[in-house]
Design a protein around this motif. Structure first.
Motif, short mmCIF file in Angstrom:
data_model
loop_
_atom_site.label_atom_id
_atom_site.label_comp_id
_atom_site.label_asym_id
_atom_site.label_seq_id
_atom_site.Cartn_x
_atom_site.Cartn_y
_atom_site.Cartn_z
N HIS A 1 50.91 36.03 30.73
CA HIS A 1 50.26 35.82 29.49
C HIS A 1 50.87 35.92 27.91
CE1 HIS A 1 47.32 33.28 31.38
NE2 HIS A 1 46.77 34.99 32.38
N LYS B 1 43.83 40.54 18.17
CA LYS B 1 43.53 41.55 19.30
C LYS B 1 42.49 42.77 18.47
CE LYS B 1 44.68 42.93 23.18
NZ LYS B 1 44.90 41.95 24.77
N TRP C 1 42.18 37.15 19.59
CA TRP C 1 43.50 37.16 20.97
C TRP C 1 43.16 36.32 21.54
CZ3 TRP C 1 48.56 38.27 20.79
CH2 TRP C 1 49.14 38.41 21.30
N HIS C 2 43.70 34.87 21.81
CA HIS C 2 43.12 34.42 22.92
C HIS C 2 44.96 34.20 24.26
CE1 HIS C 2 42.47 31.32 26.56
NE2 HIS C 2 41.60 30.71 25.62
N ASP C 3 45.26 34.96 25.32
CA ASP C 3 46.10 34.81 25.74
C ASP C 3 46.45 33.84 27.02
OD1 ASP C 3 44.68 35.28 27.41
OD2 ASP C 3 45.54 37.59 28.22
N GLY D 1 40.39 35.67 28.10
CA GLY D 1 40.83 35.37 26.32
C GLY D 1 39.94 33.92 26.79
#
Ligand code: ZN
Ligand code: ZN
Length: 338
Positions: free
Chosen positions: A20, A304, A309-311, A316
């Protein structure tokens, strides 16, 4: 290359990386020398070396004479539009040709298993994402990029703004040059988050988001207001004492660099065992889910810090789902109250 050594593919055939994306290491481990070395190499190579090479090509061979640029005129503005248009055609067109038209690596490392040409839609001109995005890149994206560029060069040519020399201010200018990715990321986050405010989204930004499955020509397919703000990152170099070479580099990072988030593949394979990392995953997720990853790749991790934040991990996804559930609950409560 075997992409399943690096990620997984779901039932639909969409591929996702195992590793990620991470925010820049120094936010948690600032004194780790070996990580600094690795980070600085990645900071410069290969993308920023490429942008600097293009910038030097412009500087040495392509920009009109500074005397000419003292006066605004259609002739050198249209000339620069042609230069930018040809440059983008060569870079974006090459990637489009090999990876989307010829499909030289099929769907290996491709986030969305479908190619835009397989998904005609009424939201696009001529029902084609490729044709629609291509035309809008030239009519809106590159046109506004050139407007911003012409104004910037005209200001420098007339010395309406500070033009510092490298010989007199080497440390400040080197520092500023190194800060260009930081300026880019902060500027991008601020304007991008702003045009996600519902009324602005509908008016301006929805055009770019028509491409849920982005490809190279989606990169600069933006509403004129958006592309003006996006390339307007160079106003920083009219406010801060700077140099037009750095401003041009900053502009190219935006214009030529827009493709990074829209390549659609995690790696572009060159040979059986060499490939180029695209860094496209976070922005791909933004196109897929809309309300995450407004910024870049975590150099200044505003997403973040602000909870967007979406990894690509389960965590996420859970955070995004929780935020969305809250939003729906708020909207329902408002409806009941009214
Ligand atoms: Zn995008
Ligand atoms: Zn967006």
């Amino acid at each position: 290359m075997d992409d399943l050594q690096y990620g997984t593919r779901n039932k639909r055939g969409d591929w996702a990386p195992n590793a990620h994306p991470q925010i820049a290491f120094f936010w948690s481990d600032p004194f780790n020398l070996s990580k600094w070395v690795k980070f600085l190499i990645g900071y410069i190579w290969p993308w920023n070396v490429f942008h600097m090479a293009v910038t030097l090509l412009y500087w040495r061979y392509l920009l009109p004479d500074w005397e000419v640029m003292k006066t605004l005129s259609w002739s050198w503005a249209l000339y620069l539009y042609a230069v930018n248009g040809i440059g983008i055609f060569l870079i974006y067109g090459t990637i489009e040709f090999f990876y989307y038209f010829k499909r030289r690596q099929g769907t290996r490392f491709k986030y969305n298993s479908k190619f835009p040409s397989e998904q005609p839609s009424d939201v696009f001109w001529f029902k084609s994402q490729n044709i629609d995005n291509f035309i809008k890149s030239y009519v809106y994206g590159i046109a506004m990029w050139t407007v911003v560029e012409v104004l910037m060069l005209w200001c420098f040519a007339n010395h309406y703004v500070y033009w510092l020399n490298w010989s007199e201010h080497p440390y400040w200018l080197t520092f500023l040059l190194f800060m260009t990715p930081v300026i880019h990321e902060v500027n991008f986050f601020v304007i991008h988050r702003t045009i996600h405010i519902p009324i602005l989204y509908k008016w301006i930004h929805s055009l770019h988001h028509n491409s849920v499955n982005p490809s190279p020509w989606s990169s600069l397919s933006m509403h004129p207001v958006e592309t003006f703000l996006y390339h307007g990152v160079i106003w920083w170099h009219l406010i801060l004492p700077s140099n037009p070479l750095i401003a041009l580099f900053q502009l190219h990072m935006a214009g030529y660099g827009a493709i990074n988030g829209h390549i659609g593949f995690d790696k572009l394979e060159f040979t059986e065992d060499t490939a180029l990392d695209s860094h496209a995953y976070l922005h791909y997720l933004h196109h897929k889910y809309f309300e995450v990853n407004y910024g870049g790749d975590g150099l200044i991790p505003l997403d973040k810090w602000l909870g967007t934040w979406h990894d690509g991990s389960k965590e996420g996804q859970a955070m995004m789902d929780a935020r969305y559930a809250k939003k729906v609950a708020r909207a329902n409560a408002q409806k009941q109250n009214s």
